[in-house]
Design a protein around this motif. Structure first.
Motif, mmCIF file in Angstrom:
data_model
loop_
_atom_site.group_PDB
_atom_site.id
_atom_site.type_symbol
_atom_site.label_atom_id
_atom_site.label_comp_id
_atom_site.label_asym_id
_atom_site.label_seq_id
_atom_site.Cartn_x
_atom_site.Cartn_y
_atom_site.Cartn_z
ATOM 1 N N GLY B 57 120.452 -135.777 28.707
ATOM 2 C CA GLY B 57 120.624 -135.843 27.255
ATOM 3 C C GLY B 57 121.599 -134.847 26.665
ATOM 4 O O GLY B 57 121.742 -134.769 25.444
ATOM 5 N N LYS B 58 122.288 -134.083 27.518
ATOM 6 C CA LYS B 58 123.232 -133.074 27.014
ATOM 7 C C LYS B 58 124.352 -133.699 26.195
ATOM 8 O O LYS B 58 124.627 -133.273 25.085
ATOM 9 N N THR B 59 125.025 -134.695 26.771
ATOM 10 C CA THR B 59 126.204 -135.264 26.116
ATOM 11 C C THR B 59 125.823 -135.869 24.771
ATOM 12 O O THR B 59 126.468 -135.626 23.750
ATOM 13 N N MET B 60 124.746 -136.638 24.769
ATOM 14 C CA MET B 60 124.342 -137.303 23.531
ATOM 15 C C MET B 60 124.000 -136.290 22.445
ATOM 16 O O MET B 60 124.439 -136.402 21.308
ATOM 17 N N THR B 61 123.230 -135.269 22.795
ATOM 18 C CA THR B 61 122.786 -134.283 21.815
ATOM 19 C C THR B 61 123.964 -133.443 21.315
ATOM 20 O O THR B 61 124.135 -133.231 20.113
ATOM 21 N N ASN B 62 124.787 -132.995 22.239
ATOM 22 C CA ASN B 62 125.965 -132.211 21.899
ATOM 23 C C ASN B 62 126.867 -132.982 20.938
ATOM 24 O O ASN B 62 127.286 -132.469 19.896
ATOM 25 N N ASN B 63 127.146 -134.227 21.280
ATOM 26 C CA ASN B 63 128.061 -135.008 20.457
ATOM 27 C C ASN B 63 127.459 -135.323 19.092
ATOM 28 O O ASN B 63 128.181 -135.355 18.092
ATOM 29 N N ALA B 64 126.157 -135.533 19.037
ATOM 30 C CA ALA B 64 125.517 -135.825 17.748
ATOM 31 C C ALA B 64 125.559 -134.599 16.834
ATOM 32 O O ALA B 64 125.814 -134.725 15.636
ATOM 33 N N ILE B 65 125.349 -133.417 17.402
ATOM 34 C CA ILE B 65 125.412 -132.193 16.580
ATOM 35 C C ILE B 65 126.829 -132.045 16.008
ATOM 36 O O ILE B 65 127.016 -131.838 14.802
ATOM 37 N N ILE B 131 117.500 -126.432 24.273
ATOM 38 C CA ILE B 131 117.108 -126.858 25.621
ATOM 39 C C ILE B 131 116.184 -128.073 25.505
ATOM 40 O O ILE B 131 115.141 -128.015 24.856
ATOM 41 N N LEU B 132 116.589 -129.167 26.130
ATOM 42 C CA LEU B 132 115.897 -130.439 25.942
ATOM 43 C C LEU B 132 114.823 -130.711 26.994
ATOM 44 O O LEU B 132 113.703 -131.093 26.675
ATOM 45 N N ASP B 133 115.172 -130.592 28.265
ATOM 46 C CA ASP B 133 114.251 -130.991 29.329
ATOM 47 C C ASP B 133 114.753 -130.498 30.680
ATOM 48 O O ASP B 133 115.932 -130.214 30.838
ATOM 49 N N PHE B 134 113.838 -130.412 31.630
ATOM 50 C CA PHE B 134 114.221 -130.161 33.021
ATOM 51 C C PHE B 134 113.506 -131.149 33.927
ATOM 52 O O PHE B 134 112.272 -131.211 33.935
ATOM 53 N N TYR B 273 113.662 -137.785 21.085
ATOM 54 C CA TYR B 273 113.616 -136.357 21.435
ATOM 55 C C TYR B 273 114.971 -135.699 21.205
ATOM 56 O O TYR B 273 115.066 -134.622 20.615
ATOM 57 N N ASN B 274 116.036 -136.350 21.682
ATOM 58 C CA ASN B 274 117.368 -135.770 21.509
ATOM 59 C C ASN B 274 117.682 -135.557 20.029
ATOM 60 O O ASN B 274 118.178 -134.508 19.628
ATOM 61 N N PHE B 275 117.379 -136.550 19.221
ATOM 62 C CA PHE B 275 117.746 -136.454 17.808
ATOM 63 C C PHE B 275 116.841 -135.483 17.042
ATOM 64 O O PHE B 275 117.271 -134.892 16.057
ATOM 65 N N THR B 276 115.623 -135.308 17.497
ATOM 66 C CA THR B 276 114.768 -134.301 16.865
ATOM 67 C C THR B 276 115.324 -132.904 17.158
ATOM 68 O O THR B 276 115.319 -132.024 16.285
#
Lengths: 246, 438
Positions: B57-65, B131-134, B273-276
């Protein structure tokens, strides 16, 4: 209906490299032939299992921290496990479980984690934490007098010594130690090995060897297993053995 | 003086690459880093640096921010292409700095490979870390998840910036205790959704409490080991939540945070989760709610991350899945859709994928909902075919093709809805083969 009772040790902990796949393959090949697979899990906190009640005991590999937690639990069954092995119950042990059934595991700092001492081999961690035996591996073993190649993947830092009867000779990969000629530990009713992938997925002959052993022992017969459609498995083996030049 | 020349050389090189029509990827950063590994110190940055790390989920979250900040009219510099190791971040900085190392922007937003957080932010002052998940991911390359978490935990012991953590991942929430002096910890969470379960459906980590080794108890699992958990012995997991997503409606693609409804373009619990996390992050920088709403309602990624396209008028959903959880999330979306569909699964075992494909046995193929055919391809087409067969899917409905072109051709011989799952090195080749038919 004929059935096999399988004890699956610590399915929630020893499950790092798709080891559950071995259980699924066993179940698949039993059920396709009209046999029943009774799979009973055991983990920390469950009532003690009676090992002799089972036809097959399976355990896989886990993460270091979690493996430490369960070693303390497993050691209480040392005696009954030994009796079950001597009784002829089949044990399939992968990676961490392979090591746990030996005399001990010696860590990088020289600390000794005692094993179940069911078998005489022992394992030592390699000094360099970053060095591990990692990669595809092919070994040759002999099952009921017939040579067969077993394909898998190994990923272990531990080097296992004092093997009296190895599972197979290494055609490609490392084996029990870096650059070893031998892989795993083998008795008619025990296969202990570093091969995951999971082990049984690409090796239907090996799976059938285990199934036959267990059925013959339980029903006192010499069963001829009905052949199954192994087209995918055969093509997969053909492709990989050609690629690996084995 | 040395750094000045490195920068000058990189600037010249960058212009050269541009003229040649090349993007360069990690190239500039690689040269500069080899020249001086301490070059990060040389940059003069006067705006907040925000970083996102995770397994998935890094790319999606980073780009959305970044997209939200841009929608708010801010100048953002970001590694939106996913070059997320030290050389990738360095390349992004080199492209945007002056010869004296000055960077003019309102925000720097980076996705960072989970193994590189301590390396990159040794010399760059981080304002917010998300930090989203491991999850287990390419174990033959990355090693066990635990050692990765311990490295990040070590880094966080002296970190005092904002720390945004997923409270529903026991591997992530534990990092909130790395530095008791840091009072800028923000936990986010997502309310139980309709497909949450009381048992773990998919392989997961974090079964034991990292503080007292007691087995962790879950009220429910959303997916993999993400869910509402608590240690029965030491109460670990019982944190005050900063942002909580509620009223999850995946069909209509909406959810609420603080009573504000957000409409998104994605339909997976994983995206919620990413968007939250995204909302938690941008709210720390006083971005207006209506701007966040507006931005999220139009945000998409056209790079095979839950990408929805039409091919020969057939709806097609493509998703990258490089580890069990990524695949299981894709299959969740597939199973939550009642339409008849076909699946293409492409599995490679190149070095960048990890050579070990045993992780496919951690994918839950047990109860596929209304799937009429499965095609497999990639260098390990047969391995994945065996996996799916063993799960009980009828063998006559599985077609393996080592050749990708052949696989895609056969895939589009019917007009049934298509789902595509491809792992790391197979994603772009698969996407290209599919786009050729468009």
């Amino acid at each position: 209906m004929k059935e096999l009772k399988i004890l699956y040790l610590y399915p929630d902990i020893l499950e790092l490299y798709g080891d559950f796949g071995n259980i699924q393959v066993l179940r698949y090949r039993l059920e396709k032939r009209g046999f029943k697979a009774i799979i009973e899990p055991y983990s920390i906190g469950n009532p003690p299992p009676n090992f002799k009640d089972y036809d097959l005991v399976f355990a896989g590999g886990g993460a270091d921290q979690e493996q430490g937690i369960l070693a303390e639990d497993l050691i209480q069954y040392k005696q009954s496990i030994k009796e079950a092995v001597n009784d002829g119950v089949f044990f399939l042990l992968i990676c961490g479980a392979y090591q746990l059934f030996g005399k001990y595991y010696k860590g990088v700092e020289g600390n000794i984690i005692p094993g179940l001492e069911v078998f005489d081999y022992y394992t030592e961690a390699i000094d360099d934490r970053k060095k591990r035996c990692i990669g595809n591996i092919v070994i040759e073993t002999e099952l009921n007098g017939k040579k067969t190649k077993v394909i898998g993947f190994e990923n272990h830092g531990g080097q296992t010594f004092n093997i009296s009867s190895p599972f197979g000779s290494v055609l490609m990969g490392n084996g029990n130690k870096f650059g070893d000629n031998h892989e795993g530990f083998f008795l008619p009713n025990v296969i202990a090995t570093y091969l995951h992938g999971p082990l049984l997925a690409k090796n239907p002959e090996l799976t059938d060897y285990i199934i036959k052993y267990c059925l013959d022992r339980k029903y006192n017969e010499d069963i001829i297993l009905e052949p199954l459609d192994d087209a995918f498995e055969n093509k997969c083996r053909e492709q990989l053995l050609l690629l690996y030049n084995c | 003086m040395k750094n000045f020349f490195i920068l000058l050389a990189m600037k010249v090189l960058h212009i050269g690459l541009k003229i040649a029509g090349k993007n360069g990827g990690n190239f500039l950063g690689k040269i500069a880093y080899d020249w001086n590994p301490n070059i990060f110190k040389y940059f003069k940055i006067n705006c907040p640096i925000i970083a996102v790390t995770a397994t998935n989920g890094k790319t999606m979250t980073n780009n959305a921010i970044g997209y939200i900040f841009k929608t708010a009219g801010k100048k953002v510099i970001s590694n939106t292409e996913g070059n997320n190791m030290e050389t990738g971040i360095l390349s992004t900085l080199l492209k945007h700095c002056s010869l004296t190392g000055k960077i003019k922007a309102d925000y720097l937003v980076f996705e960072v490979d989970e193994g590189y957080v301590p390396v990159i932010f040794k010399d760059l002052k981080l304002d917010t870390l998300v930090i989203l998940d491991f999850f287990r991911d390419q174990l033959d390359r990355n090693g066990e998840v635990e050692s990765l978490i311990l490295r990040i935990n070590d880094f966080l012991k002296t970190y005092t910036g904002n720390l945004i953590l997923n409270n529903d991942d026991p591997n992530v929430a534990r990092l909130g205790q790395a530095n008791p002096e840091n009072h800028n910890i923000y936990y986010f969470s997502v309310e139980k959704y309709s497909h949450a379960t009381t048992d773990m459906k998919e392989a997961g980590e974090g079964k034991f409490c990292p503080f007292c080794n007691t087995r962790i108890e879950y009220e429910y699992y959303q997916y993999s080991h993400i869910g509402k958990f608590k240690c029965p012995n030491c109460n670990y997991g019982d944190n005050e939540v900063y942002k909580m997503a509620k009223n999850i409606d995946l069909k209509n693609r909406t959810f609420t945070v603080d009573d504000v409804t957000y409409k998104i373009r994605f339909n997976s619990i994983y995206n919620i989760y990413n968007f939250t996390a995204v909302i938690s992050c941008v709210s720390l920088y006083s971005i207006d709610t209506d701007i966040i709403q507006k931005a999220l309602s139009t945000f998409i990624l056209n790079n095979g991350r839950l990408e929805e396209i039409q091919v020969k008028n057939i709806p097609t959903i493509i998703n990258l899945a490089k580890n069990p959880t990524g695949s299981n999330v894709s299959l969740r979306i597939l199973n939550e859709d009642d339409d008849e569909k076909e699946l293409l699964f492409v599995l490679n075992d190149n070095i960048a994928d990890g050579r070990d494909v045993s992780w496919i046995w951690d994918i839950n193929f047990d109860t596929l909902n209304n799937v009429s055919r499965i095609i497999t391809s990639g260098t390990r087409a047969y391995d994945i075919a065996i996996r799916i067969k063993t799960a009980g899917f009828p063998v006559e409905k599985i077609e393996p093709y080592l050749d990708l072109h052949e696989a895609v051709e056969h895939f589009y011989q019917t007009n049934v809805k298509k789902y595509v799952i491809a792992n790391y090195t197979s994603l772009q080749p698969t996407r290209n083969e599919i786009l050729k038919l468009k």
